[in-house]
Design an enzyme around this catalytic site. Structure first.
Site, PDB file in Angstrom:
ATOM      1  N   LYS A  22       0.827  -1.211   0.000  1.00  0.00           N
ATOM      2  CA  LYS A  22       0.000   0.000   0.000  1.00  0.00           C
ATOM      3  C   LYS A  22       0.860   1.259   0.000  1.00  0.00           C
ATOM      4  CE  LYS A  22      -1.723   1.672   3.905  1.00  0.00           C
ATOM      5  NZ  LYS A  22      -1.701   3.135   4.125  1.00  0.00           N
ATOM      6  N   ASN A  23       1.811   1.339   0.932  1.00  0.00           N
ATOM      7  CA  ASN A  23       2.603   2.559   1.067  1.00  0.00           C
ATOM      8  C   ASN A  23       3.482   2.814  -0.154  1.00  0.00           C
ATOM      9  OD1 ASN A  23       1.485   3.088   3.561  1.00  0.00           O
ATOM     10  ND2 ASN A  23       3.131   2.119   4.710  1.00  0.00           N
ATOM     11  N   ARG A  94      -3.351  10.601   4.569  1.00  0.00           N
ATOM     12  CA  ARG A  94      -2.170  11.437   4.673  1.00  0.00           C
ATOM     13  C   ARG A  94      -1.302  11.407   3.418  1.00  0.00           C
ATOM     14  NH1 ARG A  94       0.671  14.417   7.807  1.00  0.00           N
ATOM     15  NH2 ARG A  94       2.921  14.506   7.559  1.00  0.00           N
ATOM     16  N   CYS A 118      -4.760   8.204   9.832  1.00  0.00           N
ATOM     17  CA  CYS A 118      -4.963   7.630  11.166  1.00  0.00           C
ATOM     18  C   CYS A 118      -4.511   8.603  12.252  1.00  0.00           C
ATOM     19  CB  CYS A 118      -4.176   6.327  11.307  1.00  0.00           C
ATOM     20  SG  CYS A 118      -4.846   4.953  10.325  1.00  0.00           S
ATOM     21  N   ARG A 123       1.964  14.382  12.715  1.00  0.00           N
ATOM     22  CA  ARG A 123       2.790  14.098  11.547  1.00  0.00           C
ATOM     23  C   ARG A 123       2.769  15.350  10.668  1.00  0.00           C
ATOM     24  NH1 ARG A 123       0.709   8.377   9.352  1.00  0.00           N
ATOM     25  NH2 ARG A 123      -1.331   9.258   9.816  1.00  0.00           N
ATOM     26  N   PRO A 124       3.497  16.370  11.076  1.00  0.00           N
ATOM     27  CA  PRO A 124       3.421  17.654  10.386  1.00  0.00           C
ATOM     28  C   PRO A 124       4.011  17.589   8.989  1.00  0.00           C
ATOM     29  CG  PRO A 124       5.203  17.671  11.993  1.00  0.00           C
ATOM     30  CD  PRO A 124       4.448  16.382  12.196  1.00  0.00           C
ATOM     31  N   VAL A 125       3.657  18.599   8.179  1.00  0.00           N
ATOM     32  CA  VAL A 125       4.146  18.655   6.797  1.00  0.00           C
ATOM     33  C   VAL A 125       5.346  19.586   6.669  1.00  0.00           C
ATOM     34  CG1 VAL A 125       1.859  18.108   5.875  1.00  0.00           C
ATOM     35  CG2 VAL A 125       2.537  20.516   6.185  1.00  0.00           C
ATOM     36  N   ASP A 126       5.938  19.986   7.788  1.00  0.00           N
ATOM     37  CA  ASP A 126       7.019  20.964   7.716  1.00  0.00           C
ATOM     38  C   ASP A 126       8.226  20.438   6.944  1.00  0.00           C
ATOM     39  OD1 ASP A 126       7.333  19.166   9.848  1.00  0.00           O
ATOM     40  OD2 ASP A 126       8.652  20.502  10.943  1.00  0.00           O
ATOM     41  N   LEU A 127       8.493  19.133   7.002  1.00  0.00           N
ATOM     42  CA  LEU A 127       9.636  18.597   6.263  1.00  0.00           C
ATOM     43  C   LEU A 127       9.380  18.600   4.764  1.00  0.00           C
ATOM     44  CD1 LEU A 127      10.749  15.618   8.546  1.00  0.00           C
ATOM     45  CD2 LEU A 127      11.639  17.959   8.461  1.00  0.00           C
ATOM     46  N   ASP A 308       4.796   0.198  12.153  1.00  0.00           N
ATOM     47  CA  ASP A 308       3.556  -0.345  11.621  1.00  0.00           C
ATOM     48  C   ASP A 308       3.322  -1.807  12.013  1.00  0.00           C
ATOM     49  OD1 ASP A 308       2.689   1.975  10.468  1.00  0.00           O
ATOM     50  OD2 ASP A 308       3.278   1.473   8.432  1.00  0.00           O
ATOM     51  N   ILE A 330       8.509   6.346  17.150  1.00  0.00           N
ATOM     52  CA  ILE A 330       8.165   7.022  15.893  1.00  0.00           C
ATOM     53  C   ILE A 330       6.980   7.956  16.102  1.00  0.00           C
ATOM     54  CG2 ILE A 330       7.591   6.697  13.468  1.00  0.00           C
ATOM     55  CD1 ILE A 330      10.318   5.574  14.234  1.00  0.00           C
ATOM     56  N   ARG A 400      -8.434  -0.062   4.678  1.00  0.00           N
ATOM     57  CA  ARG A 400      -7.480   0.864   4.071  1.00  0.00           C
ATOM     58  C   ARG A 400      -6.142   0.189   3.787  1.00  0.00           C
ATOM     59  NH1 ARG A 400      -5.986   4.889   7.716  1.00  0.00           N
ATOM     60  NH2 ARG A 400      -4.737   5.629   5.978  1.00  0.00           N
TER      61      ARG A 400
END
Length: 422
Positions: A22-23, A94, A118, A123-127, A308, A330, A400
Protein backbone atom coordinates in the site's frame (compact mmCIF):
# COMPACT_ATOMS: atom_id res chain seq x y z
CA UNK A 1 -20.62 0.25 9.68
CA UNK A 2 -19.07 -3.19 9.10
CA UNK A 3 -17.49 -5.28 11.84
CA UNK A 4 -15.50 -8.51 11.88
CA UNK A 5 -16.48 -11.46 14.04
CA UNK A 6 -13.71 -13.84 15.08
CA UNK A 7 -14.28 -17.12 16.92
CA UNK A 8 -10.91 -17.97 18.44
CA UNK A 9 -9.19 -21.25 19.08
CA UNK A 10 -8.51 -22.63 15.60
CA UNK A 11 -4.95 -23.37 14.46
CA UNK A 12 -3.89 -21.74 11.22
CA UNK A 13 -2.31 -23.85 8.50
CA UNK A 14 -1.94 -22.91 4.87
CA UNK A 15 -0.62 -20.32 2.45
CA UNK A 16 -1.45 -16.62 2.23
CA UNK A 17 -0.61 -14.55 -0.87
CA UNK A 18 0.88 -11.17 0.08
CA UNK A 19 -0.34 -8.17 -1.89
CA UNK A 20 1.59 -5.26 -3.31
CA UNK A 21 2.60 -2.64 -0.77
CA UNK A 22 0.00 0.00 0.00
CA UNK A 23 2.60 2.56 1.07
CA UNK A 24 4.70 1.94 -2.05
CA UNK A 25 1.73 2.18 -4.41
CA UNK A 26 0.53 5.42 -2.81
CA UNK A 27 3.91 7.00 -3.63
CA UNK A 28 4.15 5.46 -7.11
CA UNK A 29 0.75 6.69 -8.27
CA UNK A 30 1.57 10.45 -8.00
CA UNK A 31 4.71 9.82 -10.09
CA UNK A 32 2.37 9.82 -13.09
CA UNK A 33 2.10 13.60 -12.64
CA UNK A 34 5.76 13.90 -13.71
CA UNK A 35 5.16 12.77 -17.30
CA UNK A 36 2.65 13.08 -20.11
CA UNK A 37 3.20 9.44 -21.05
CA UNK A 38 1.35 6.46 -19.51
CA UNK A 39 2.53 4.87 -16.26
CA UNK A 40 1.34 1.32 -15.56
CA UNK A 41 1.63 -0.21 -12.10
CA UNK A 42 1.25 -3.98 -11.73
CA UNK A 43 0.77 -5.97 -8.50
CA UNK A 44 -1.28 -3.09 -7.11
CA UNK A 45 -3.21 -3.77 -3.88
CA UNK A 46 -7.01 -3.47 -3.95
CA UNK A 47 -7.58 -1.13 -1.03
CA UNK A 48 -9.71 1.88 -0.16
CA UNK A 49 -6.59 4.08 0.17
CA UNK A 50 -5.64 3.23 -3.42
CA UNK A 51 -9.15 4.23 -4.53
CA UNK A 52 -8.80 7.49 -2.63
CA UNK A 53 -5.49 8.31 -4.35
CA UNK A 54 -7.05 7.44 -7.72
CA UNK A 55 -9.92 9.83 -6.94
CA UNK A 56 -7.45 12.58 -6.04
CA UNK A 57 -5.45 12.08 -9.24
CA UNK A 58 -8.64 12.09 -11.32
CA UNK A 59 -9.58 15.43 -9.75
CA UNK A 60 -6.31 16.79 -11.17
CA UNK A 61 -7.10 15.50 -14.67
CA UNK A 62 -5.34 12.12 -14.59
CA UNK A 63 -6.95 9.24 -16.46
CA UNK A 64 -7.06 6.21 -14.15
CA UNK A 65 -8.07 2.76 -15.36
CA UNK A 66 -7.91 -0.60 -13.57
CA UNK A 67 -7.24 -3.97 -15.18
CA UNK A 68 -6.66 -7.55 -14.02
CA UNK A 69 -9.38 -7.32 -11.37
CA UNK A 70 -7.84 -4.14 -9.96
CA UNK A 71 -4.27 -5.42 -9.70
CA UNK A 72 -3.07 -3.25 -12.57
CA UNK A 73 -3.37 0.54 -12.59
CA UNK A 74 -3.07 2.41 -15.89
CA UNK A 75 -2.36 6.10 -15.26
CA UNK A 76 -2.12 8.84 -17.88
CA UNK A 77 -1.43 12.51 -17.14
CA UNK A 78 -1.22 13.85 -20.69
CA UNK A 79 -3.63 16.67 -19.97
CA UNK A 80 -3.78 17.93 -16.37
CA UNK A 81 -6.83 20.05 -15.62
CA UNK A 82 -5.96 21.33 -12.16
CA UNK A 83 -3.34 21.76 -9.48
CA UNK A 84 -5.51 21.86 -6.36
CA UNK A 85 -5.86 18.88 -4.00
CA UNK A 86 -9.08 19.56 -2.13
CA UNK A 87 -9.71 18.92 1.55
CA UNK A 88 -12.69 16.63 0.92
CA UNK A 89 -10.36 14.05 -0.63
CA UNK A 90 -7.09 14.78 1.16
CA UNK A 91 -8.63 14.57 4.65
CA UNK A 92 -9.16 10.83 4.17
CA UNK A 93 -5.50 9.93 3.73
CA UNK A 94 -2.17 11.44 4.67
CA UNK A 95 -0.39 10.15 1.55
CA UNK A 96 -2.30 12.77 -0.47
CA UNK A 97 0.52 15.21 0.34
CA UNK A 98 2.63 13.27 -2.18
CA UNK A 99 1.09 15.16 -5.11
CA UNK A 100 2.87 18.32 -3.90
CA UNK A 101 6.35 17.60 -5.29
CA UNK A 102 5.25 16.23 -8.69
CA UNK A 103 2.81 19.10 -9.29
CA UNK A 104 5.46 21.69 -8.45
CA UNK A 105 8.02 19.96 -10.67
CA UNK A 106 5.73 19.76 -13.70
CA UNK A 107 3.28 22.65 -13.30
CA UNK A 108 5.26 25.08 -11.17
CA UNK A 109 2.37 25.42 -8.74
CA UNK A 110 0.28 23.39 -6.34
CA UNK A 111 -2.41 23.97 -3.74
CA UNK A 112 -2.69 21.02 -1.37
CA UNK A 113 -4.90 20.68 1.69
CA UNK A 114 -3.27 19.62 4.93
CA UNK A 115 -3.74 15.83 5.07
CA UNK A 116 -5.64 13.47 7.32
CA UNK A 117 -5.17 9.73 8.00
CA UNK A 118 -4.96 7.63 11.17
CA UNK A 119 -4.92 9.52 14.47
CA UNK A 120 -1.63 8.05 15.70
CA UNK A 121 0.14 11.29 16.55
CA UNK A 122 1.49 14.50 15.08
CA UNK A 123 2.79 14.10 11.55
CA UNK A 124 3.42 17.65 10.39
CA UNK A 125 4.15 18.65 6.80
CA UNK A 126 7.02 20.96 7.72
CA UNK A 127 9.64 18.60 6.26
CA UNK A 128 7.77 18.48 2.95
CA UNK A 129 7.66 22.27 2.98
CA UNK A 130 11.35 22.50 3.86
CA UNK A 131 12.30 20.23 0.96
CA UNK A 132 10.25 22.17 -1.60
CA UNK A 133 11.66 25.48 -0.38
CA UNK A 134 15.19 24.10 -0.67
CA UNK A 135 14.38 23.31 -4.32
CA UNK A 136 13.38 26.93 -4.92
CA UNK A 137 9.62 26.91 -4.35
CA UNK A 138 7.75 29.51 -2.35
CA UNK A 139 5.18 28.09 0.08
CA UNK A 140 2.54 29.65 2.28
CA UNK A 141 0.06 27.97 4.61
CA UNK A 142 -3.29 29.68 4.22
CA UNK A 143 -6.82 28.56 5.17
CA UNK A 144 -5.70 24.98 5.76
CA UNK A 145 -3.96 24.71 2.39
CA UNK A 146 -0.32 24.76 1.34
CA UNK A 147 0.00 27.22 -1.54
CA UNK A 148 3.20 26.51 -3.47
CA UNK A 149 4.72 28.36 -6.43
CA UNK A 150 7.83 27.81 -8.53
CA UNK A 151 7.21 29.87 -11.69
CA UNK A 152 10.83 29.55 -12.83
CA UNK A 153 10.87 25.82 -12.13
CA UNK A 154 12.71 23.91 -9.42
CA UNK A 155 16.49 23.86 -9.06
CA UNK A 156 18.75 21.23 -7.59
CA UNK A 157 19.86 21.73 -4.00
CA UNK A 158 21.08 20.05 -0.85
CA UNK A 159 18.24 18.85 1.36
CA UNK A 160 19.25 17.94 4.91
CA UNK A 161 16.37 16.42 6.83
CA UNK A 162 16.69 16.90 10.62
CA UNK A 163 14.80 13.65 11.16
CA UNK A 164 14.04 10.71 8.88
CA UNK A 165 10.73 11.05 7.02
CA UNK A 166 9.50 8.57 4.43
CA UNK A 167 6.89 10.89 2.92
CA UNK A 168 9.16 13.93 2.76
CA UNK A 169 11.91 11.82 1.16
CA UNK A 170 9.41 10.60 -1.47
CA UNK A 171 8.16 14.11 -2.20
CA UNK A 172 11.71 15.48 -2.51
CA UNK A 173 12.81 12.54 -4.67
CA UNK A 174 9.98 13.01 -7.16
CA UNK A 175 10.33 16.80 -7.32
CA UNK A 176 14.10 16.62 -7.83
CA UNK A 177 13.83 14.41 -10.93
CA UNK A 178 12.75 17.43 -13.02
CA UNK A 179 14.73 20.11 -11.15
CA UNK A 180 17.62 21.81 -12.90
CA UNK A 181 20.96 20.52 -11.63
CA UNK A 182 21.92 18.14 -8.85
CA UNK A 183 19.96 17.42 -5.69
CA UNK A 184 21.44 15.59 -2.71
CA UNK A 185 19.02 14.34 -0.05
CA UNK A 186 20.75 13.65 3.27
CA UNK A 187 19.28 11.71 6.18
CA UNK A 188 16.93 10.19 3.62
CA UNK A 189 14.55 7.40 4.53
CA UNK A 190 15.85 3.97 3.55
CA UNK A 191 12.63 1.94 3.41
CA UNK A 192 11.99 -0.59 0.62
CA UNK A 193 9.18 1.70 -0.53
CA UNK A 194 11.77 4.43 -1.20
CA UNK A 195 13.87 1.97 -3.19
CA UNK A 196 10.78 0.90 -5.15
CA UNK A 197 9.90 4.51 -6.01
CA UNK A 198 13.47 5.22 -7.15
CA UNK A 199 13.46 2.13 -9.35
CA UNK A 200 10.19 3.21 -10.95
CA UNK A 201 11.45 6.75 -11.54
CA UNK A 202 14.62 5.34 -13.07
CA UNK A 203 12.48 3.30 -15.46
CA UNK A 204 10.86 6.61 -16.41
CA UNK A 205 14.25 8.11 -17.23
CA UNK A 206 15.27 9.70 -13.93
CA UNK A 207 18.93 9.71 -12.88
CA UNK A 208 19.07 8.56 -9.25
CA UNK A 209 21.79 7.01 -7.11
CA UNK A 210 21.93 5.92 -3.49
CA UNK A 211 18.37 4.81 -2.76
CA UNK A 212 18.34 2.46 0.21
CA UNK A 213 21.07 4.52 1.89
CA UNK A 214 20.82 7.73 3.89
CA UNK A 215 22.13 9.84 0.98
CA UNK A 216 20.31 9.98 -2.36
CA UNK A 217 21.66 11.93 -5.34
CA UNK A 218 19.42 13.02 -8.22
CA UNK A 219 20.54 14.61 -11.49
CA UNK A 220 17.56 16.49 -12.88
CA UNK A 221 16.40 15.70 -16.42
CA UNK A 222 14.24 17.72 -18.81
CA UNK A 223 11.47 15.15 -19.09
CA UNK A 224 10.40 11.73 -17.94
CA UNK A 225 8.76 9.02 -20.02
CA UNK A 226 6.15 6.39 -19.37
CA UNK A 227 6.98 3.00 -17.86
CA UNK A 228 5.56 -0.24 -16.47
CA UNK A 229 6.54 -1.09 -12.91
CA UNK A 230 5.59 -3.86 -10.44
CA UNK A 231 4.72 -2.69 -6.92
CA UNK A 232 6.97 -4.23 -4.26
CA UNK A 233 5.47 -6.78 -1.82
CA UNK A 234 3.81 -5.25 1.28
CA UNK A 235 6.21 -5.92 4.16
CA UNK A 236 3.64 -4.81 6.75
CA UNK A 237 0.99 -7.22 5.50
CA UNK A 238 3.74 -9.84 5.37
CA UNK A 239 4.71 -9.23 8.99
CA UNK A 240 1.10 -9.23 10.14
CA UNK A 241 0.43 -12.68 8.70
CA UNK A 242 3.77 -14.00 9.96
CA UNK A 243 2.49 -13.26 13.47
CA UNK A 244 -0.84 -15.06 13.00
CA UNK A 245 0.34 -18.71 13.48
CA UNK A 246 2.58 -17.59 16.35
CA UNK A 247 -0.63 -16.56 18.17
CA UNK A 248 -2.84 -19.47 17.14
CA UNK A 249 -0.43 -22.34 16.59
CA UNK A 250 0.03 -23.99 13.21
CA UNK A 251 2.18 -23.01 10.25
CA UNK A 252 1.49 -20.36 7.61
CA UNK A 253 3.51 -19.69 4.47
CA UNK A 254 3.38 -16.10 3.20
CA UNK A 255 3.70 -16.24 -0.58
CA UNK A 256 6.03 -13.66 -2.11
CA UNK A 257 7.62 -12.80 1.22
CA UNK A 258 11.34 -12.13 1.50
CA UNK A 259 13.33 -11.95 4.72
CA UNK A 260 15.25 -8.92 3.46
CA UNK A 261 12.01 -6.90 3.62
CA UNK A 262 11.46 -7.69 7.33
CA UNK A 263 14.91 -8.70 8.60
CA UNK A 264 14.80 -6.90 11.98
CA UNK A 265 11.23 -8.03 12.60
CA UNK A 266 12.07 -11.65 11.68
CA UNK A 267 15.02 -11.57 14.09
CA UNK A 268 12.71 -10.39 16.89
CA UNK A 269 10.20 -13.16 16.12
CA UNK A 270 12.96 -15.74 16.38
CA UNK A 271 14.06 -14.24 19.70
CA UNK A 272 10.48 -14.78 20.89
CA UNK A 273 10.59 -18.46 19.90
CA UNK A 274 9.05 -18.36 16.44
CA UNK A 275 10.73 -20.14 13.58
CA UNK A 276 11.03 -18.15 10.35
CA UNK A 277 11.74 -20.34 7.32
CA UNK A 278 12.65 -19.15 3.86
CA UNK A 279 10.83 -21.30 1.31
CA UNK A 280 10.83 -21.51 -2.47
CA UNK A 281 7.70 -19.34 -2.56
CA UNK A 282 8.15 -16.99 0.40
CA UNK A 283 8.42 -17.12 4.20
CA UNK A 284 6.80 -19.57 6.63
CA UNK A 285 6.41 -19.17 10.39
CA UNK A 286 5.40 -21.40 13.28
CA UNK A 287 5.71 -21.33 17.05
CA UNK A 288 8.37 -23.62 18.51
CA UNK A 289 6.91 -23.85 22.03
CA UNK A 290 3.57 -23.79 23.80
CA UNK A 291 3.94 -20.04 24.45
CA UNK A 292 6.17 -17.39 22.93
CA UNK A 293 8.90 -15.74 25.00
CA UNK A 294 8.79 -12.15 26.21
CA UNK A 295 11.00 -9.71 24.29
CA UNK A 296 11.99 -6.04 24.26
CA UNK A 297 10.85 -4.16 21.14
CA UNK A 298 11.96 -0.67 20.08
CA UNK A 299 10.38 0.88 16.97
CA UNK A 300 12.84 2.73 14.76
CA UNK A 301 13.13 3.96 11.18
CA UNK A 302 14.03 1.27 8.65
CA UNK A 303 15.96 -1.00 8.92
CA UNK A 304 14.82 -1.06 12.55
CA UNK A 305 11.64 -2.62 13.91
CA UNK A 306 8.68 -1.09 11.99
CA UNK A 307 6.25 1.08 13.90
CA UNK A 308 3.56 -0.35 11.62
CA UNK A 309 4.08 -3.79 13.21
CA UNK A 310 4.13 -2.65 16.83
CA UNK A 311 0.41 -3.17 17.46
CA UNK A 312 0.48 -6.66 15.96
CA UNK A 313 3.54 -7.53 18.06
CA UNK A 314 1.73 -6.35 21.19
CA UNK A 315 -1.14 -8.70 20.39
CA UNK A 316 1.37 -11.56 20.21
CA UNK A 317 3.20 -10.61 23.41
CA UNK A 318 -0.05 -10.31 25.34
CA UNK A 319 0.12 -14.09 25.85
CA UNK A 320 3.92 -14.44 26.04
CA UNK A 321 5.71 -16.13 28.90
CA UNK A 322 7.14 -13.20 30.89
CA UNK A 323 7.16 -9.41 30.77
CA UNK A 324 7.72 -7.63 27.46
CA UNK A 325 8.61 -3.97 26.90
CA UNK A 326 7.56 -2.09 23.77
CA UNK A 327 9.07 1.35 23.17
CA UNK A 328 7.37 3.45 20.49
CA UNK A 329 9.86 6.00 19.15
CA UNK A 330 8.16 7.02 15.89
CA UNK A 331 4.68 8.22 16.87
CA UNK A 332 3.70 9.49 20.29
CA UNK A 333 0.08 8.31 20.19
CA UNK A 334 0.33 4.76 18.92
CA UNK A 335 -0.79 2.68 21.89
CA UNK A 336 -4.54 3.27 21.44
CA UNK A 337 -4.97 -0.47 20.83
CA UNK A 338 -3.71 -1.26 24.36
CA UNK A 339 -7.02 -0.49 26.15
CA UNK A 340 -8.87 -2.61 23.58
CA UNK A 341 -6.50 -5.55 24.16
CA UNK A 342 -7.03 -5.03 27.90
CA UNK A 343 -10.77 -5.59 27.31
CA UNK A 344 -9.75 -9.05 26.13
CA UNK A 345 -7.80 -9.73 29.34
CA UNK A 346 -4.35 -8.44 28.36
CA UNK A 347 -2.22 -6.98 31.17
CA UNK A 348 -0.73 -3.83 29.62
CA UNK A 349 0.54 -0.70 31.34
CA UNK A 350 1.37 2.35 29.25
CA UNK A 351 3.58 5.23 30.38
CA UNK A 352 4.33 7.76 27.65
CA UNK A 353 6.07 5.99 24.81
CA UNK A 354 6.60 2.71 26.67
CA UNK A 355 4.20 -0.18 27.13
CA UNK A 356 4.83 -2.96 29.65
CA UNK A 357 3.07 -6.18 28.66
CA UNK A 358 2.78 -8.95 31.27
CA UNK A 359 1.85 -12.08 29.40
CA UNK A 360 -1.29 -13.97 30.39
CA UNK A 361 -2.02 -17.60 29.50
CA UNK A 362 -4.85 -16.69 27.13
CA UNK A 363 -7.04 -13.79 26.04
CA UNK A 364 -10.84 -13.81 26.14
CA UNK A 365 -13.08 -12.71 23.31
CA UNK A 366 -14.80 -9.34 23.72
CA UNK A 367 -16.34 -6.52 21.69
CA UNK A 368 -13.53 -4.13 20.73
CA UNK A 369 -13.11 -1.08 18.52
CA UNK A 370 -10.42 -0.39 15.94
CA UNK A 371 -8.77 3.00 16.44
CA UNK A 372 -6.47 3.00 13.42
CA UNK A 373 -5.29 0.79 10.56
CA UNK A 374 -2.64 -1.29 12.34
CA UNK A 375 -4.60 -1.44 15.59
CA UNK A 376 -7.49 -3.00 13.69
CA UNK A 377 -5.46 -5.95 12.42
CA UNK A 378 -3.87 -6.42 15.85
CA UNK A 379 -7.34 -6.93 17.34
CA UNK A 380 -8.23 -9.45 14.64
CA UNK A 381 -5.00 -11.34 15.39
CA UNK A 382 -5.70 -11.26 19.12
CA UNK A 383 -9.19 -12.58 18.47
CA UNK A 384 -7.81 -15.54 16.53
CA UNK A 385 -6.04 -16.80 19.64
CA UNK A 386 -8.65 -15.80 22.24
CA UNK A 387 -11.31 -17.94 23.89
CA UNK A 388 -14.79 -17.23 22.56
CA UNK A 389 -15.95 -14.51 20.19
CA UNK A 390 -14.30 -11.20 19.43
CA UNK A 391 -16.18 -8.57 17.46
CA UNK A 392 -14.00 -5.83 15.98
CA UNK A 393 -15.94 -2.66 15.14
CA UNK A 394 -14.96 0.21 12.83
CA UNK A 395 -13.09 -2.06 10.40
CA UNK A 396 -13.11 0.60 7.68
CA UNK A 397 -9.62 1.26 9.06
CA UNK A 398 -8.69 -2.33 8.21
CA UNK A 399 -9.92 -1.97 4.63
CA UNK A 400 -7.48 0.86 4.07
CA UNK A 401 -4.50 -1.47 4.37
CA UNK A 402 -5.51 -5.15 4.13
CA UNK A 403 -7.36 -6.66 1.19
CA UNK A 404 -9.73 -9.62 1.73
CA UNK A 405 -8.36 -10.28 5.21
CA UNK A 406 -11.25 -12.56 6.15
CA UNK A 407 -10.83 -14.73 3.04
CA UNK A 408 -7.07 -15.05 3.50
CA UNK A 409 -7.38 -16.11 7.14
CA UNK A 410 -10.40 -18.34 6.52
CA UNK A 411 -8.45 -20.23 3.84
CA UNK A 412 -5.98 -21.19 6.59
CA UNK A 413 -8.66 -22.43 8.98
CA UNK A 414 -9.73 -19.30 10.86
CA UNK A 415 -13.36 -18.95 11.96
CA UNK A 416 -13.87 -15.37 10.85
CA UNK A 417 -16.58 -13.45 9.05
CA UNK A 418 -17.53 -9.91 8.14
CA UNK A 419 -20.78 -8.61 9.54
CA UNK A 420 -22.33 -6.19 7.09
CA UNK A 421 -24.19 -3.30 8.69
CA UNK A 422 -26.97 -1.63 6.74
Amino acid sequence: MDSILVRGGAELNGRIPIAGAKNACLALMPATLLTEEPLTLTNAPRLSDISTMALLLESLGVDVATRDDGRELALASHGLSGHRADYEIVRRMRASILVLGPLLAREGRAVVSLPGGCAIGARPVDLHQMAMEALGAELELRDGYLHAHAPQGLRGAGIDFPIVSVGATENALMAATLARGTTVIRNAAREPEIVDLAQCLRRMGAQIEGEGTSTITIEGVERLTGATHPVVIDRIELGSYMIAPAITGGRVECLGGARALVANFADKLEEAGIRVEETADGLATHRTGERVRAVHVITEPYPGFPTDLQAQMMALLATADGVSILEERIFENRFMHAPELARMGADIEVHGGTATVRGVPRLRGAPVMATDLRASVSLVLAGLGAEGETRVARVYHLDRGYETVEQKLRACGADIERIRET
